[in-house]
Structure formats: structure tokens, C-alpha cells
Design a protein around this motif. Structure first.
Motif, PDB file in Angstrom:
ATOM      1  N   SER A  28      37.130  32.110  53.732  1.00  0.00           N
ATOM      2  CA  SER A  28      36.135  33.172  53.613  1.00  0.00           C
ATOM      3  C   SER A  28      36.232  34.017  52.354  1.00  0.00           C
ATOM      4  O   SER A  28      35.234  34.599  51.923  1.00  0.00           O
ATOM      5  CB  SER A  28      36.215  34.098  54.831  1.00  0.00           C
ATOM      6  N   PHE A  29      37.418  34.138  51.751  1.00  0.00           N
ATOM      7  CA  PHE A  29      37.533  35.000  50.585  1.00  0.00           C
ATOM      8  C   PHE A  29      36.814  34.364  49.393  1.00  0.00           C
ATOM      9  O   PHE A  29      36.904  33.160  49.168  1.00  0.00           O
ATOM     10  CB  PHE A  29      39.012  35.234  50.244  1.00  0.00           C
ATOM     11  N   SER A  30      36.129  35.191  48.630  1.00  0.00           N
ATOM     12  CA  SER A  30      35.249  34.659  47.579  1.00  0.00           C
ATOM     13  C   SER A  30      35.511  35.251  46.202  1.00  0.00           C
ATOM     14  O   SER A  30      34.754  34.998  45.266  1.00  0.00           O
ATOM     15  CB  SER A  30      33.784  34.912  47.957  1.00  0.00           C
ATOM     16  N   LEU A  31      36.560  36.044  46.064  1.00  0.00           N
ATOM     17  CA  LEU A  31      36.813  36.703  44.783  1.00  0.00           C
ATOM     18  C   LEU A  31      36.965  35.714  43.644  1.00  0.00           C
ATOM     19  O   LEU A  31      36.604  36.005  42.496  1.00  0.00           O
ATOM     20  CB  LEU A  31      38.065  37.585  44.891  1.00  0.00           C
ATOM     21  N   ASP A  88      42.154  41.172  48.470  1.00  0.00           N
ATOM     22  CA  ASP A  88      40.782  41.437  48.017  1.00  0.00           C
ATOM     23  C   ASP A  88      39.859  40.310  48.461  1.00  0.00           C
ATOM     24  O   ASP A  88      39.937  39.189  47.962  1.00  0.00           O
ATOM     25  CB  ASP A  88      40.739  41.580  46.496  1.00  0.00           C
ATOM     26  N   GLU A  89      38.983  40.633  49.373  1.00  0.00           N
ATOM     27  CA  GLU A  89      38.116  39.619  49.978  1.00  0.00           C
ATOM     28  C   GLU A  89      37.048  39.138  49.017  1.00  0.00           C
ATOM     29  O   GLU A  89      36.736  37.951  48.964  1.00  0.00           O
ATOM     30  CB  GLU A  89      37.477  40.206  51.240  1.00  0.00           C
ATOM     31  N   ASP A  90      36.471  40.077  48.283  1.00  0.00           N
ATOM     32  CA  ASP A  90      35.430  39.726  47.317  1.00  0.00           C
ATOM     33  C   ASP A  90      35.429  40.770  46.211  1.00  0.00           C
ATOM     34  O   ASP A  90      36.186  41.749  46.254  1.00  0.00           O
ATOM     35  CB  ASP A  90      34.056  39.615  47.995  1.00  0.00           C
ATOM     36  N   ILE A  91      34.590  40.594  45.214  1.00  0.00           N
ATOM     37  CA  ILE A  91      34.577  41.492  44.079  1.00  0.00           C
ATOM     38  C   ILE A  91      34.166  42.906  44.476  1.00  0.00           C
ATOM     39  O   ILE A  91      34.647  43.898  43.911  1.00  0.00           O
ATOM     40  CB  ILE A  91      33.652  40.955  42.958  1.00  0.00           C
ATOM     41  N   HIS A  92      33.318  43.023  45.477  1.00  0.00           N
ATOM     42  CA  HIS A  92      32.801  44.331  45.893  1.00  0.00           C
ATOM     43  C   HIS A  92      33.915  45.183  46.506  1.00  0.00           C
ATOM     44  O   HIS A  92      34.076  46.351  46.159  1.00  0.00           O
ATOM     45  CB  HIS A  92      31.651  44.132  46.867  1.00  0.00           C
ATOM     46  N   SER A 325      23.725  36.285  57.873  1.00  0.00           N
ATOM     47  CA  SER A 325      24.830  35.486  58.409  1.00  0.00           C
ATOM     48  C   SER A 325      25.753  35.148  57.252  1.00  0.00           C
ATOM     49  O   SER A 325      25.324  35.057  56.103  1.00  0.00           O
ATOM     50  CB  SER A 325      24.310  34.201  59.062  1.00  0.00           C
ATOM     51  N   ARG A 326      27.022  34.935  57.566  1.00  0.00           N
ATOM     52  CA  ARG A 326      28.022  34.794  56.517  1.00  0.00           C
ATOM     53  C   ARG A 326      27.817  33.544  55.662  1.00  0.00           C
ATOM     54  O   ARG A 326      28.280  33.490  54.516  1.00  0.00           O
ATOM     55  CB  ARG A 326      29.418  34.776  57.144  1.00  0.00           C
ATOM     56  N   ASP A 327      27.124  32.550  56.205  1.00  0.00           N
ATOM     57  CA  ASP A 327      26.921  31.354  55.385  1.00  0.00           C
ATOM     58  C   ASP A 327      26.134  31.659  54.120  1.00  0.00           C
ATOM     59  O   ASP A 327      26.196  30.919  53.131  1.00  0.00           O
ATOM     60  CB  ASP A 327      26.270  30.204  56.160  1.00  0.00           C
ATOM     61  N   LEU A 328      25.398  32.778  54.092  1.00  0.00           N
ATOM     62  CA  LEU A 328      24.653  33.144  52.887  1.00  0.00           C
ATOM     63  C   LEU A 328      25.579  33.528  51.734  1.00  0.00           C
ATOM     64  O   LEU A 328      25.125  33.646  50.589  1.00  0.00           O
ATOM     65  CB  LEU A 328      23.682  34.288  53.188  1.00  0.00           C
TER      66      LEU A 328
END
Length: 467
Positions: A28-31, A88-92, A325-328
Motif C-alpha cells: 500500500s505505501f506509495s512514496l 511515510d505512507e505517501d508524499i502527502h 476506493s484505494r485502488d485509485l
């Protein structure tokens, strides 16, 4: 290497009794890829903060401190400093964490009235709008190169093709100008894209809108949007913007691929029309004589990848329920990839054309007399022969010549007369490549006056597109 940090520090973990499994983190992490949005994330947060000042959530002094903190993060990122942690899950969330570490609890206020849903949509929208403007500029630069080359080589002739068979004589400039006008439509598609997708998502919250008296129009103006989104569900749900953007980029790549295909053929010894500069060619690890048109082959190959990116996005979005939805989350990488590739494609095509050598003597030497068959049919029509009869007469001459291993112009005057051609000597004298192109001054044709008209229209179009 990211800094180590306890994954329990995620900003949404208040609801949960345990941290994520490592496999879930990996999923799930996208950083690792959405760090590309850092400039837009910080730009969006600065704009959002301006709305919070007007809403009374932040004082002007607090807002300045937040802005200074955000700008320092961006400066450090560009300087190559390691800012991120394993948690850190994502950049945000990463930017917000670093901001809070730098300016204290005040950093936690920046997310007031905002969800990651409308935050991400805004960042992504800003990213696509910024990249569309950059790609648009690259296309205009390519158009300028094509127009310059068309003017430089005006008067040079070549065989025009259909079905990869010689069809009719054309000016080389006429061929190049076909690229100019095709690329101009790609620019207009991006202009339509920028005009259509000009509404601010911020203020939409997770899906129902912000509960704070948030000045959306003020934030929209600060971030360069013309308006605000009229429906919060629509704002955070739909991905038609990314579909349209990637479709536009795929069409650009497709346009470049078709010309690259011609240039690959022209580079072969069988054609010999084009010699690419060494800087846009490569050799063989085994055959020392080889000079391969790899730049054009790679452009041709990238177009398939761009179509694949669009297909991935279309498949992703078609079954996603409203609102989010998280797939987006998977909508980012195909766009990033297409952006990177189309920018390289356009730069390479421009530079390869600027440095190429076009072998006009070879082009002219390979122009077959059969290119003039249509012109003979037209002359017969002008002499009063119905077109279908004229077509049959010329077709029979070409067929007889082919069976004899000759060009139809090499058949005897008697053979032409027997086929039904009147005033044979005059007809043969008239039939030249120069005559053929000179007869096609209809608007859009390959005639000299028409091609010069194309130059005039092209210059005016570039001037208009640059405004």
C-alpha cells in the motif's frame, strides 16, 4: 535509504490497535513513486493554507511559518537531502510529518478541513496541468523545427507513398508539413484538456465537502484554477481527467510513431533517403558496419507502452465505485510514465530532425515514371476522355509495360496511340514530375503555391499558439 521509524506513527492510527503487517506496507505505501508530486503537494498546501487564513483557522503569522516550513522541505528535497522515513505512507503524509517536526504542532493544522482524497486530487490535477503546459511547449518547438526545415528544403521533390508503394510526386516540404499540422492538433487537444479540467477539488473533503467556511474561490485563484468543482462526490471520484490526459499523450506518441516508422524505412539502404546523425543512431555488438536508426525505433516502441498506460488506467477506473476506493491510488504511475516518455520522444524527434541529412539526390533518382500515371489520366480527361475510360487506358499502358519489364513512359508512341492516347508526343513531353506538382496548387495540395500557403498558415498558427 529511508530513515527507520516506528510504523505506529502513521497519522491515521488512532483507530487501530496494531500496526500494518509488512506485506500490507509493501502493498500500500506509495512514496517510492508519488514523491514526484512533492512540488504540487507543497503548492497545494500553500494554497489551502491561504483559505484557512480567510476562514480564521490560521493567523497570518501562522500561515507564514507554515509556508516557510513547506518551502524549506522542497528546498531540501531538491538539494538531495534524505527526508523520508519508513513510516511515510505517501508524499502527502511525509510532507506533513516533516513540516510538523520542523515547526511543531502548528504543522498539524494544515490538514484542517481537508481529506487526503481532495488533497490528492488537487495535487494530481496540478501535476497534469503543469506537465500539459510543458509538453505543449515541446510540441510548439517541434512545430517550429519542422516549419524551418520545410522552408529550407522547399522545391525538393520525392515520391509520395500509399501502401508503401510509390504513388505521386510530392514536395518534401509537403511531407514535413503534414507533421506540422498533425502536431498542431496534438497541441489543441492539450489546450482543450487545460480548458476543461480547470476546477479546484479542494474543499470537497473525503466526499461530502468541508465543514469549515472554506473560501474555495480564493484558493482556486491562488492555485491557477478558473473555478471550483460543483459537486464533492464528482471531484474526488472521477478520473476522466487522467484518462483524457493519458489518451492525449498516447495520441502524441502515436503521431510520432508513424513518422518514426517512415524514417526507419528511409534510413535503410533500400530507400537511402535519410541519414540520421550518429548521436541518434547506434551500432551492433557483432556487425561493425551497422548504423541503426534506434532513436526512431525506440519512439515507435514507446508508443505501444503509452497505449498500455492508457489501457491500464481505463481498466482501473471502469469498475471503481463512487466515491473513493484505494485502488485509485494506482492512477499515478501510468501517468508519470507517459509524461516522462512523451517528453523524451518529442525532444528526440526534434533534435534528430535538426541534425539529419536528407538525401534528395537519392529521392529524386528513385522516383519512378509510374508516379505520373494519374497525371496522364488527368490529361486525357482534359482532352475530353471520360475519367473511367482514361483510368482504363492508363492502367492498360502500365500493365503492358510491367509485363514487358519497362516503365509505361518507355512504351512506343504507337503503343500509346493504340491504347487510345491522343496527341502522344505532346502528352509525353508534358508528363514531368515538375508538371505534376505544379498542377496541385489546390488548397492543401503539394503544389508550390499551396505549400507556400501552408508556410503562411503555419507561421500564423505558431504565433497564435504562443499567446
Amino acid at each position: 535509504m529511508a530513515k527507520k521509524k516506528d510504523t505506529q506513527t502513521n497519522m491515521w492510527t488512532g483507530r487501530f490497535a496494531s500496526g500494518m503487517a509488512q506485506s500490507m506496507v509493501d502493498l500500500s505505501f506509495s512514496l517510492q513513486f508519488d514523491a514526484e508530486l512533492i512540488e504540487e503537494d507543497i503548492e497545494g498546501s500553500i494554497g489551502h493554507g491561504k483559505g484557512l487564513v480567510e476562514s480564521g483557522v490560521l493567523s497570518k503569522a501562522d500561515y507564514k511559518k507554515i509556508c516557510d516550513g513547506l518551502k524549506s522541505i522542497l528546498d531540501d528535497y531538491h538539494a538531495g537531502k534524505n527526508l523520508w522515513c519508513d513510516s511515510d505512507e505517501d508524499i502527502h503524509m511525509a510532507v506533513e510529518r516533516v513540516l510538523t517536526e520542523r515547526i511543531g504542532a502548528l504543522g498539524k493544522k494544515i490538514h484542517t478541513g481537508r481529506s487526503r482524497n481532495d488533497q490528492v486530487c488537487t495535487d494530481f490535477k496540478l501535476y497534469m496541468r503543469h506537465r500539459a503546459a510543458e509538453i505543449r511547449q515541446l510540441e510548439i518547438e517541434l512545430m517550429e523545427t519542422v516549419l524551418d526545415l520545410s522552408k529550407k528544403y522547399f522545391g525538393k521533390m520525392m515520391p509520395g507513398y500509399t501502401h508503401l508503394q510509390q504513388a505521386q510526386p510530392i514536395y518534401f516540404s509537403h511531407y514535413l508539413m503534414s507533421m506540422f499540422f498533425a502536431v498542431s492538433r496534438d497541441v489543441k487537444r492539450l489546450d482543450n484538456f487545460l480548458e476543461l479540467h480547470s476546477q479546484l477539488p479542494l474543499g470537497s473533503g473525503a466526499m461530502a465537502g468541508s465543514a469549515f467556511p472554506y473560501h474555495r474561490a480564493l484558493v482556486a485563484e491562488a492555485l491557477g484554477f478558473k473555478d471550483v468543482s460543483p459537486n464533492s462526490i464528482d471531484a474526488v471520484s472521477h478520473r476522466d481527467m487522467m484518462l483524457e490526459f493519458n489518451a492525449d499523450l498516447a495520441i502524441i506518441a502515436n503521431t510520432m510513431s508513424r513518422y518514426a516508422e517512415d524514417f526507419v524505412n528511409w534510413s535503410s539502404s533500400e530507400f537511402g533517403y535519410l541519414t540520421l546523425h550518429d548521436a541518434f543512431s547506434s551500432g551492433s555488438s557483432m556487425m561493425p558496419q551497422k548504423k541503426n536508426p534506434d532513436s526512431m525505433e525506440l519512439i515507435r516502441g514507446k508508443s505501444g507502452r503509452m497505449l498500455g498506460n492508457f489501457t491500464a488506467l481505463y481498466t482501473l477506473a471502469k469498475g471503481a465505485p463512487l466515491s473513493y476506493s484505494r485502488d485509485l491510488q494506482e492512477d499515478k504511475e501510468p501517468v508519470f510514465d507517459s509524461v516522462h516518455n512523451v517528453k523524451v520522444i518529442l525532444r528526440v524527434m526534434k533534435e534528430a530532425l535538426e541534425t539529419a541529412r536528407f538525401n534528395f539526390e537519392t529521392m529524386h533518382a528513385k522516383m519512378l515514371p509510374a508516379l505520373l500515371a494519374t497525371d496522364l489520366a488527368d490529361l486525357l480527361v482534359e482532352a475530353g476522355v471520360p475519367f473511367r475510360d482514361a483510368h482504363h487506358i492508363v492502367g492498360s499502358l502500365v500493365g503492358d509495360a510491367a509485363r514487358a519489364g519497362k516503365q509505361f513512359t518507355e512504351l512506343s508512341d504507337e503503343a500509346w496511340a493504340a491504347a487510345g492516347v491522343p496527341d502522344v508526343a505532346k502528352m509525353k513531353k508534358t508528363l514531368t514530375f515538375e508538371y505534376s506538382v505544379s498542377k496541385r496548387n489546390i488548397e492543401g495540395g503539394t503544389g508550390p503555391k499551396s505549400v507556400k500557403q501552408q508556410f503562411t498558415k503555419a507561421a500564423a498558427l505558431i504565433k497564435k499558439l504562443k499567446k
